[in-house]
Design a protein around this motif. Sequence first.
Motif, PDB file in Angstrom:
ATOM      1  N   LEU A   1    -110.385  28.051  34.566  1.00 32.70           N
ATOM      2  CA  LEU A   1    -110.874  26.651  34.243  1.00 32.70           C
ATOM      3  C   LEU A   1    -109.736  25.781  33.352  1.00 32.70           C
ATOM      4  O   LEU A   1    -109.272  26.178  32.225  1.00 32.70           O
ATOM      5  CB  LEU A   1    -112.029  26.457  33.764  1.00 32.70           C
ATOM      6  CG  LEU A   1    -113.158  27.365  34.174  1.00 32.70           C
ATOM      7  CD1 LEU A   1    -114.363  27.333  33.052  1.00 32.70           C
ATOM      8  CD2 LEU A   1    -113.763  26.618  35.508  1.00 32.70           C
TER       9      LEU A   1
ATOM     10  N   ALA B   1    -115.990  22.088  32.801  1.00 31.52           N
ATOM     11  CA  ALA B   1    -116.563  23.599  33.040  1.00 31.52           C
ATOM     12  C   ALA B   1    -118.041  23.961  32.667  1.00 31.52           C
ATOM     13  O   ALA B   1    -118.633  24.747  33.059  1.00 31.52           O
ATOM     14  CB  ALA B   1    -115.500  24.562  32.525  1.00 31.52           C
TER      15      ALA B   1
ATOM     16  N   LEU C   1    -116.447  31.880  31.615  1.00 38.77           N
ATOM     17  CA  LEU C   1    -117.391  33.188  31.589  1.00 38.77           C
ATOM     18  C   LEU C   1    -116.746  33.935  32.761  1.00 38.77           C
ATOM     19  O   LEU C   1    -117.427  34.826  33.176  1.00 38.77           O
ATOM     20  CB  LEU C   1    -118.682  32.845  31.970  1.00 38.77           C
ATOM     21  CG  LEU C   1    -119.161  31.931  31.036  1.00 38.77           C
ATOM     22  CD1 LEU C   1    -120.890  31.370  31.335  1.00 38.77           C
ATOM     23  CD2 LEU C   1    -119.368  32.202  29.421  1.00 38.77           C
TER      24      LEU C   1
ATOM     25  N   ILE D   1    -115.412  38.010  27.723  1.00 31.63           N
ATOM     26  CA  ILE D   1    -115.175  36.622  28.337  1.00 31.63           C
ATOM     27  C   ILE D   1    -115.277  35.517  26.955  1.00 31.63           C
ATOM     28  O   ILE D   1    -116.044  36.230  26.035  1.00 31.63           O
ATOM     29  CB  ILE D   1    -116.294  36.174  29.312  1.00 31.63           C
ATOM     30  CG1 ILE D   1    -117.531  36.631  28.911  1.00 31.63           C
ATOM     31  CG2 ILE D   1    -115.894  37.061  30.667  1.00 31.63           C
ATOM     32  CD1 ILE D   1    -118.668  36.370  29.966  1.00 31.63           C
TER      33      ILE D   1
ATOM     34  N   GLN E   1    -111.999  31.059  25.541  1.00 28.40           N
ATOM     35  CA  GLN E   1    -112.981  30.351  25.017  1.00 28.40           C
ATOM     36  C   GLN E   1    -113.619  29.251  26.141  1.00 28.40           C
ATOM     37  O   GLN E   1    -112.546  28.758  26.741  1.00 28.40           O
ATOM     38  CB  GLN E   1    -112.966  29.653  23.705  1.00 28.40           C
ATOM     39  CG  GLN E   1    -113.840  29.014  23.334  1.00 28.40           C
ATOM     40  CD  GLN E   1    -113.795  28.270  22.126  1.00 28.40           C
ATOM     41  OE1 GLN E   1    -112.823  28.650  21.149  1.00 28.40           O
ATOM     42  NE2 GLN E   1    -114.697  27.557  21.379  1.00 28.40           N
ATOM     43  N   GLY E   2    -114.625  29.283  26.345  1.00 24.25           N
ATOM     44  CA  GLY E   2    -115.301  28.221  27.395  1.00 24.25           C
ATOM     45  C   GLY E   2    -115.399  28.901  28.837  1.00 24.25           C
ATOM     46  O   GLY E   2    -115.922  28.284  29.777  1.00 24.25           O
TER      47      GLY E   2
ATOM     48  N   ILE F   1    -108.752  17.849  27.612  1.00 30.02           N
ATOM     49  CA  ILE F   1    -110.119  18.258  27.657  1.00 30.02           C
ATOM     50  C   ILE F   1    -110.496  19.816  27.186  1.00 30.02           C
ATOM     51  O   ILE F   1    -109.822  20.668  27.869  1.00 30.02           O
ATOM     52  CB  ILE F   1    -110.657  18.153  28.981  1.00 30.02           C
ATOM     53  CG1 ILE F   1    -110.429  16.513  29.456  1.00 30.02           C
ATOM     54  CG2 ILE F   1    -112.175  17.938  29.340  1.00 30.02           C
ATOM     55  CD1 ILE F   1    -110.399  16.446  31.092  1.00 30.02           C
ATOM     56  N   ARG F   2    -111.393  19.897  26.202  1.00 29.24           N
ATOM     57  CA  ARG F   2    -111.757  21.112  25.960  1.00 29.24           C
ATOM     58  C   ARG F   2    -112.974  21.452  26.551  1.00 29.24           C
ATOM     59  O   ARG F   2    -113.928  20.930  25.974  1.00 29.24           O
ATOM     60  CB  ARG F   2    -111.806  21.360  24.249  1.00 29.24           C
ATOM     61  CG  ARG F   2    -110.453  21.478  23.914  1.00 29.24           C
ATOM     62  CD  ARG F   2    -110.430  21.436  22.348  1.00 29.24           C
ATOM     63  NE  ARG F   2    -109.051  21.566  21.735  1.00 29.24           N
ATOM     64  CZ  ARG F   2    -108.302  22.747  21.500  1.00 29.24           C
ATOM     65  NH1 ARG F   2    -108.877  23.945  21.288  1.00 29.24           N
ATOM     66  NH2 ARG F   2    -106.911  22.681  21.267  1.00 29.24           N
ATOM     67  N   ALA F   3    -113.258  22.588  27.211  1.00 29.40           N
ATOM     68  CA  ALA F   3    -114.441  23.156  27.417  1.00 29.40           C
ATOM     69  C   ALA F   3    -115.303  23.322  26.449  1.00 29.40           C
ATOM     70  O   ALA F   3    -115.110  23.962  25.616  1.00 29.40           O
ATOM     71  CB  ALA F   3    -114.244  24.347  28.494  1.00 29.40           C
TER      72      ALA F   3
ATOM     73  N   ILE G   1    -125.925  37.365  32.633  1.00 29.73           N
ATOM     74  CA  ILE G   1    -124.747  37.750  31.663  1.00 29.73           C
ATOM     75  C   ILE G   1    -125.107  37.493  30.275  1.00 29.73           C
ATOM     76  O   ILE G   1    -124.531  38.203  29.295  1.00 29.73           O
ATOM     77  CB  ILE G   1    -123.640  37.323  32.166  1.00 29.73           C
ATOM     78  CG1 ILE G   1    -123.227  35.725  32.154  1.00 29.73           C
ATOM     79  CG2 ILE G   1    -123.196  37.827  33.669  1.00 29.73           C
ATOM     80  CD1 ILE G   1    -121.994  35.164  32.034  1.00 29.73           C
TER      81      ILE G   1
ATOM     82  N   GLY H   1    -104.873  34.002  35.765  1.00 27.33           N
ATOM     83  CA  GLY H   1    -106.063  33.329  36.348  1.00 27.33           C
ATOM     84  C   GLY H   1    -105.668  31.990  36.889  1.00 27.33           C
ATOM     85  O   GLY H   1    -104.420  31.592  37.257  1.00 27.33           O
TER      86      GLY H   1
ATOM     87  N   ARG I   1    -106.009  25.957  43.655  1.00 27.28           N
ATOM     88  CA  ARG I   1    -105.540  26.347  42.194  1.00 27.28           C
ATOM     89  C   ARG I   1    -104.198  25.625  41.663  1.00 27.28           C
ATOM     90  O   ARG I   1    -103.822  25.756  40.547  1.00 27.28           O
ATOM     91  CB  ARG I   1    -105.145  27.628  42.242  1.00 27.28           C
ATOM     92  CG  ARG I   1    -104.344  28.454  42.938  1.00 27.28           C
ATOM     93  CD  ARG I   1    -104.463  29.943  43.013  1.00 27.28           C
ATOM     94  NE  ARG I   1    -104.293  30.511  41.803  1.00 27.28           N
ATOM     95  CZ  ARG I   1    -104.078  31.634  41.101  1.00 27.28           C
ATOM     96  NH1 ARG I   1    -104.665  32.635  41.887  1.00 27.28           N
ATOM     97  NH2 ARG I   1    -103.827  32.014  39.957  1.00 27.28           N
TER      98      ARG I   1
ATOM     99  N   THR J   1    -110.047  23.335  31.744  1.00 27.10           N
ATOM    100  CA  THR J   1    -110.333  22.692  30.521  1.00 27.10           C
ATOM    101  C   THR J   1    -110.369  23.636  29.471  1.00 27.10           C
ATOM    102  O   THR J   1    -110.568  23.361  28.279  1.00 27.10           O
ATOM    103  CB  THR J   1    -111.684  22.105  30.697  1.00 27.10           C
ATOM    104  OG1 THR J   1    -112.411  22.896  31.227  1.00 27.10           O
ATOM    105  CG2 THR J   1    -111.717  20.802  31.100  1.00 27.10           C
ATOM    106  N   CYS J   2    -109.870  25.098  29.929  1.00 23.07           N
ATOM    107  CA  CYS J   2    -110.157  26.228  28.731  1.00 23.07           C
ATOM    108  C   CYS J   2    -108.504  26.415  28.510  1.00 23.07           C
ATOM    109  O   CYS J   2    -108.180  27.283  27.679  1.00 23.07           O
ATOM    110  CB  CYS J   2    -110.405  27.555  29.572  1.00 23.07           C
ATOM    111  SG  CYS J   2    -112.237  27.275  29.789  1.00 23.07           S
TER     112      CYS J   2
ATOM    113  N   ASP K   1    -114.744  36.629  34.891  1.00 17.55           N
ATOM    114  CA  ASP K   1    -114.038  37.803  34.374  1.00 17.55           C
ATOM    115  C   ASP K   1    -113.316  38.816  35.578  1.00 17.55           C
ATOM    116  O   ASP K   1    -112.771  39.813  35.048  1.00 17.55           O
ATOM    117  CB  ASP K   1    -114.702  38.698  33.406  1.00 17.55           C
ATOM    118  CG  ASP K   1    -115.952  39.134  33.787  1.00 17.55           C
ATOM    119  OD1 ASP K   1    -116.352  39.036  35.039  1.00 17.55           O
ATOM    120  OD2 ASP K   1    -116.575  39.864  32.984  1.00 17.55           O
ATOM    121  N   ILE K   2    -113.821  38.624  36.786  1.00 13.24           N
ATOM    122  CA  ILE K   2    -113.467  39.579  37.514  1.00 13.24           C
ATOM    123  C   ILE K   2    -111.911  39.790  38.046  1.00 13.24           C
ATOM    124  O   ILE K   2    -111.515  40.770  37.793  1.00 13.24           O
ATOM    125  CB  ILE K   2    -114.291  39.506  39.213  1.00 13.24           C
ATOM    126  CG1 ILE K   2    -114.056  40.426  39.839  1.00 13.24           C
ATOM    127  CG2 ILE K   2    -113.482  38.058  39.776  1.00 13.24           C
ATOM    128  CD1 ILE K   2    -115.152  40.885  40.783  1.00 13.24           C
TER     129      ILE K   2
ATOM    130  N   MET L   1    -122.436  33.522  39.710  1.00  9.16           N
ATOM    131  CA  MET L   1    -120.985  34.035  39.731  1.00  9.16           C
ATOM    132  C   MET L   1    -121.062  35.341  40.614  1.00  9.16           C
ATOM    133  O   MET L   1    -122.141  36.105  40.779  1.00  9.16           O
ATOM    134  CB  MET L   1    -120.296  34.565  38.363  1.00  9.16           C
ATOM    135  CG  MET L   1    -120.262  33.200  37.672  1.00  9.16           C
ATOM    136  SD  MET L   1    -119.654  33.512  35.956  1.00  9.16           S
ATOM    137  CE  MET L   1    -121.604  34.060  35.406  1.00  9.16           C
TER     138      MET L   1
END
Lengths: 224, 464
Positions: A160, B213, A111, A135, A108-109, B174-176, B83, A189, B378, A162-163, A113-114, B238
């Motif tokens: 991300l 995000a 997008l 996603i 969730q949150g 923090i939640r997106a 998308i 990820g 990352r 935050t996800c 996906d690659i 993207m």
Amino acid sequence: MSKDFNFSQGQDILTNLLLDGDTDQAMAFTKITISDGISPMEYFEGCIAPSLEKIGEKFESLEIFLPEMVFAADIVQKINDEILTPAVKNSTAQRIVPLGKVLLATVQGDLHDIGKNMVALLLRVNGFEVLDLGINVHPEEIISQAEREHVNIIGMSSLLTTCLPYMKDVFNLLNLKGTRERYAIILGGAAPTPDFAAGVCADGYGHSAAEAVTLCKKIMETRS
Amino acid sequence: MVNIPKVEPQLMASVLDKTEKGPWVEETEWDRHFINQTIKELVKKYNITWETSKSMVLSDDGLADRLFTAGLELALQSGLYCIDTHRRMIWSKEELENVLANTPREVKVGEGKDEVTFRKRNMEENSYVGVIGGPYGIPFPEELFIPVIKSYAQEPLLDIIDTPSLQTTYGYEIRAGTPWDQLAVWQEAALTFEALRQVGRPGMPIGCANSSASPLGELSSTSYGGFRRNDWHHNSIMSELKVSYSDLIRAVHFSQTGAISHNFYNPIYGGYAGGGEGIAIVTVAGMILLRACLWGESFNPGPSHAHLSCNTFPPMIPAQAVALQALARNSNMILAGFLRPTSGPCVKELFFEIAALTIAQVVSGVSFMKAVHTATGRFPMHCTPLEARFAAQITHAAEGLTRKEADSIVIKLIEKYKDNQKTIRAGKSFTEAYDIGSLQPTKEWQDMYEEACHEINNEFGISV
């Protein structure tokens, strides 16, 4: 007849046809081989699986790119659907059993996906059945689909940080339901780290698509 | 007070309309036909090819111009993929020509004595190239947020500060896509302003917002008392050439509030665009479409290796350089270079990765460099200001070099890291490579930096 068939040579022929994207010739080669007495299972294990593994390795080293692997996987799908599966249905031969069933989702949150799509493809070409939820998938949706589809492994991805809480939700909800042990859960990820994976008691963390395949194979070996 | 939008609402409406009126396409069809197949055809049609073994910074203007034509054709033929609606967003030739003709040649960011002006720059031009530094989007804990921003902002060669991502906000996760996004970004703004005040650079432009995000963070914090309109607001599409409503929500907000926006696009090397030639074409198309769709003032490509996530992998360097040259020769765009090496702090190869790609990009016409997404960005806290300082030194040393001069240097620099670029070597974290009290590098890291500078001075005659 099957004793005379040179699997090593067969792998090379099939690999080249798959890399050339030559669907007609790959189908024709499969039909001839099956009609010559090789069982669908022998053909899958002796030719298709090693060919796909080689193609996966070529993608890992970027000797080939993603589209070549996608097209090779498409051809194999067609071979399975149109030749091997009907042949298995019409005989007493052993069924081709996937190595395991893996649910994949970008949580969730998020997008992106690659990376997840690459994992899905590499798992498929390595013999896994993959249920790709796409996603921005809600934790409860991940769990309900895992239950409905009786998957062995849940793979979650996020770019991300935050996800990450949504990944934790999946673990927490499974623990609350008492069904955590039914599934191996792996993470990937850019956002999750090995420390994060260890902190939530994940069954594994993969940095790359290739690592995800190795991880899933290992998990299925220990679970079988 | 009446706000004057920087983009006419009718124009933004025409962009949004494309997300609903364009042809409906399956995403797999987009990836395979509109990206992969179309790019393969364009590579052949325009003879987009080079030998990586011979050259890393190409000096072929004919190739650069053909590449621009190929990229423009991809932008026209395929457009962008939304998308959320599964529609192709299509622009006419006239629309894209207008977009290119009206792209700003100059942008001012920041305020007061800290204001910076970036101008469109040509290849090999002996002119100032700006440098953005900061732990851009790299996760940091709250207690280190001010120290790390200060450590970068105190570097005089950095013109813009880019913020890290908060790992928590006021001790909470923090939640997106939730109000936590908003709270986190307001905290990010407050902490950044405080850090800049403490180092005496209060007007320094801020690359933001990086703790959210979703668009919620930007919508909330680019507002009264939050991030300023003349900060440097990020937005992106993207891979490959896909846009979401989240990106468009930000674009509408920036266009109507007048906030300066920097747009980026990161194609995947080894993905649907293919190898070097493919990412060069899709990069050109992507930069044009970024302006057509998101209406930013400055633009950067940041291609990513399919497995290593970096953009310093040797075959990726000529692709980035020639794509930038194509855009520099044929448009007014204010372009940026981006550095995403595999090495981290206290890994010496980090300096050579940075130097190779920086030189290739500076001579290819960028107006500023974004430095540095250390260890691919990352790993939490795995970055330091020392590599940003080094990137700035290399940037200024490369101003005015010719592409031919750059080529021979870049080839030799690549030799210094390519054999060890099999995996990401994240190195040490900020707290391990820097003394948090003095905000200076540890002796180990400082010595490594001095050795690298010495080698580059001696071997290439570049004064850093």
